[in-house]
Design a protein around this motif. Structure first.
Motif, mmCIF file in Angstrom:
data_model
loop_
_atom_site.group_PDB
_atom_site.id
_atom_site.type_symbol
_atom_site.label_atom_id
_atom_site.label_comp_id
_atom_site.label_asym_id
_atom_site.label_seq_id
_atom_site.Cartn_x
_atom_site.Cartn_y
_atom_site.Cartn_z
ATOM 1 N N ASP A 24 44.852 35.284 42.065
ATOM 2 C CA ASP A 24 44.176 35.756 43.279
ATOM 3 C C ASP A 24 42.661 35.689 43.138
ATOM 4 O O ASP A 24 42.110 35.479 42.061
ATOM 5 C CB ASP A 24 44.646 37.152 43.673
ATOM 6 C CG ASP A 24 44.410 38.214 42.610
ATOM 7 O OD1 ASP A 24 43.497 38.057 41.781
ATOM 8 O OD2 ASP A 24 45.147 39.207 42.607
ATOM 9 N N ARG A 25 41.986 35.840 44.241
ATOM 10 C CA ARG A 25 40.525 35.764 44.292
ATOM 11 C C ARG A 25 39.876 36.814 43.392
ATOM 12 O O ARG A 25 38.895 36.536 42.704
ATOM 13 C CB ARG A 25 40.073 35.929 45.738
ATOM 14 C CG ARG A 25 38.585 35.869 45.936
ATOM 15 C CD ARG A 25 38.214 35.838 47.420
ATOM 16 N NE ARG A 25 36.857 36.261 47.671
ATOM 17 C CZ ARG A 25 35.772 35.613 47.298
ATOM 18 N NH1 ARG A 25 35.875 34.496 46.622
ATOM 19 N NH2 ARG A 25 34.562 36.075 47.585
ATOM 20 N N TYR A 26 40.405 38.022 43.389
ATOM 21 C CA TYR A 26 39.867 39.108 42.579
ATOM 22 C C TYR A 26 39.805 38.703 41.101
ATOM 23 O O TYR A 26 38.769 38.847 40.445
ATOM 24 C CB TYR A 26 40.742 40.353 42.770
ATOM 25 C CG TYR A 26 40.242 41.595 42.088
ATOM 26 C CD1 TYR A 26 39.241 42.366 42.657
ATOM 27 C CD2 TYR A 26 40.793 42.015 40.881
ATOM 28 C CE1 TYR A 26 38.790 43.526 42.043
ATOM 29 C CE2 TYR A 26 40.346 43.168 40.258
ATOM 30 C CZ TYR A 26 39.348 43.918 40.844
ATOM 31 O OH TYR A 26 38.903 45.061 40.228
ATOM 32 N N LEU A 50 46.078 36.688 55.094
ATOM 33 C CA LEU A 50 45.662 35.637 54.168
ATOM 34 C C LEU A 50 46.579 35.702 52.958
ATOM 35 O O LEU A 50 46.882 36.789 52.474
ATOM 36 C CB LEU A 50 44.220 35.842 53.697
ATOM 37 C CG LEU A 50 43.110 35.678 54.704
ATOM 38 C CD1 LEU A 50 41.779 36.102 54.099
ATOM 39 C CD2 LEU A 50 43.024 34.239 55.185
ATOM 40 N N GLU A 73 39.971 35.640 39.864
ATOM 41 C CA GLU A 73 39.099 34.474 39.691
ATOM 42 C C GLU A 73 37.631 34.891 39.614
ATOM 43 O O GLU A 73 36.864 34.335 38.833
ATOM 44 C CB GLU A 73 39.319 33.460 40.819
ATOM 45 C CG GLU A 73 40.642 32.723 40.729
ATOM 46 C CD GLU A 73 40.809 31.950 39.422
ATOM 47 O OE1 GLU A 73 39.857 31.243 38.997
ATOM 48 O OE2 GLU A 73 41.896 32.047 38.814
ATOM 49 N N ILE A 74 37.235 35.870 40.423
ATOM 50 C CA ILE A 74 35.857 36.369 40.373
ATOM 51 C C ILE A 74 35.594 37.053 39.028
ATOM 52 O O ILE A 74 34.559 36.828 38.395
ATOM 53 C CB ILE A 74 35.572 37.326 41.552
ATOM 54 C CG1 ILE A 74 35.671 36.575 42.879
ATOM 55 C CG2 ILE A 74 34.236 38.035 41.391
ATOM 56 C CD1 ILE A 74 34.659 35.486 43.092
ATOM 57 N N TYR A 75 36.530 37.873 38.577
ATOM 58 C CA TYR A 75 36.372 38.520 37.260
ATOM 59 C C TYR A 75 36.251 37.470 36.162
ATOM 60 O O TYR A 75 35.387 37.564 35.281
ATOM 61 C CB TYR A 75 37.543 39.469 36.969
ATOM 62 C CG TYR A 75 37.144 40.913 37.043
ATOM 63 C CD1 TYR A 75 36.751 41.614 35.911
ATOM 64 C CD2 TYR A 75 37.141 41.585 38.254
ATOM 65 C CE1 TYR A 75 36.364 42.932 35.981
ATOM 66 C CE2 TYR A 75 36.765 42.914 38.334
ATOM 67 C CZ TYR A 75 36.367 43.582 37.195
ATOM 68 O OH TYR A 75 35.985 44.891 37.273
ATOM 69 N N LYS A 76 37.113 36.480 36.210
ATOM 70 C CA LYS A 76 37.102 35.420 35.208
ATOM 71 C C LYS A 76 35.740 34.702 35.190
ATOM 72 O O LYS A 76 35.189 34.430 34.126
ATOM 73 C CB LYS A 76 38.225 34.428 35.515
ATOM 74 C CG LYS A 76 38.332 33.273 34.572
ATOM 75 C CD LYS A 76 39.501 32.396 34.990
ATOM 76 C CE LYS A 76 39.627 31.169 34.170
ATOM 77 N NZ LYS A 76 40.761 30.341 34.596
ATOM 78 N N LYS A 77 35.214 34.441 36.352
ATOM 79 C CA LYS A 77 33.949 33.719 36.490
ATOM 80 C C LYS A 77 32.766 34.475 35.895
ATOM 81 O O LYS A 77 31.887 33.892 35.280
ATOM 82 C CB LYS A 77 33.720 33.438 37.972
ATOM 83 C CG LYS A 77 32.477 32.641 38.285
ATOM 84 C CD LYS A 77 32.417 32.391 39.789
ATOM 85 C CE LYS A 77 31.174 31.643 40.176
ATOM 86 N NZ LYS A 77 31.149 31.410 41.646
ATOM 87 N N ARG A 107 47.300 39.568 52.328
ATOM 88 C CA ARG A 107 46.198 40.531 52.492
ATOM 89 C C ARG A 107 45.499 40.190 53.794
ATOM 90 O O ARG A 107 44.794 39.188 53.875
ATOM 91 C CB ARG A 107 45.221 40.462 51.321
ATOM 92 C CG ARG A 107 45.880 40.918 50.042
ATOM 93 C CD ARG A 107 44.924 40.939 48.910
ATOM 94 N NE ARG A 107 45.704 41.207 47.703
ATOM 95 C CZ ARG A 107 45.178 41.522 46.560
ATOM 96 N NH1 ARG A 107 43.893 41.633 46.426
ATOM 97 N NH2 ARG A 107 45.935 41.746 45.516
ATOM 98 N N ASP A 134 46.852 35.450 49.190
ATOM 99 C CA ASP A 134 45.881 35.545 48.102
ATOM 100 C C ASP A 134 46.592 35.867 46.808
ATOM 101 O O ASP A 134 46.812 37.031 46.476
ATOM 102 C CB ASP A 134 44.837 36.610 48.429
ATOM 103 C CG ASP A 134 43.761 36.730 47.362
ATOM 104 O OD1 ASP A 134 43.536 35.752 46.619
ATOM 105 O OD2 ASP A 134 43.141 37.807 47.263
ATOM 106 N N GLY A 135 46.943 34.851 46.065
ATOM 107 C CA GLY A 135 47.554 35.034 44.760
ATOM 108 C C GLY A 135 48.998 35.492 44.838
ATOM 109 O O GLY A 135 49.623 35.487 45.896
#
Length: 183
Positions: free
Chosen positions: A170-172, A52, A174-178, A49, A54-55
């Motif tokens: 991926d970052r997306y 980068l 991980e943010i949802y999980k958080k 992406r 990312d996942g």
């Protein structure tokens, strides 16, 4: 399955080439990344992406209609090298990625079961995000998370044969999980 495409993917995996993957028979977005695993049924890309990694994105080999080597030009190769894409490309920690059952078992074990699934259900393209609650050789049971960050009360059942792609790590996600409500 096109054996020439599989051979191209294996060469790209060995050389760590940045590849664009096209699935012309499906109305889905094109994807790109560095191939890190090529199984009997699946390809896993370390997803690109904007230069980068990312996942990961896993997709069915049978859907791939065309490949394009994105880092064929000296300039793009220099960018990828400068951004350390080649050094950072790595296969995910999974026991196997030969088919959906094995891949999903690995995602559950190594990534906490968090994933996004793209599938065809009754001819319609569907997108689900959530955490694996159960898995068997025919079905994925997913505790889906909605756009407001709440987990659904009931599991969503997805036949493995309907899955087109699985993204994980991926970052997306991980943010949802958080920020997802744990209820």
């Amino acid at each position: 399955m096109n054996q020439e495409i599989v051979a191209q993917l294996n060469r790209a995996r060995e050389k760590r080439n940045l590849m664009a993957v096209y699935r012309d028979r499906l109305e889905v977005e094109d994807c790109s990344g560095i191939p890190v695993a090529v199984g009997r049924q699946l390809l896993i890309l370390h997803r690109n992406r904007d230069f980068l990694l990312d996942g990961y994105l896993a997709l069915r080999l049978e859907d791939i209609t065309q490949l394009e080597q994105m880092d064929e030009s000296d300039f793009i190769r220099r960018v990828c090298g400068g951004e350390k894409l080649y050094e950072k490309a790595a296969a995910p920690r999974l026991t196997s990625a030969e088919d959906w059952f094995q891949l999903l078992g690995g995602v559950k074990g190594s990534f906490g079961g968090w994933l996004a699934v793209e599938c065809l259900s009754e001819g319609e393209l569907c997108f689900c995000l959530g955490v694996i609650s159960r898995l068997d050789v025919n079905f994925l049971q997913l505790r889906q998370v909605d756009a407001d960050g709440f987990r659904h009360e009931e599991d969503t059942t997805i036949p493995l044969q309907d899955i087109l792609t699985v993204s994980f790590g991926d970052r997306y996600l991980e943010i949802y999980k958080k920020y997802t409500n744990k209820k």
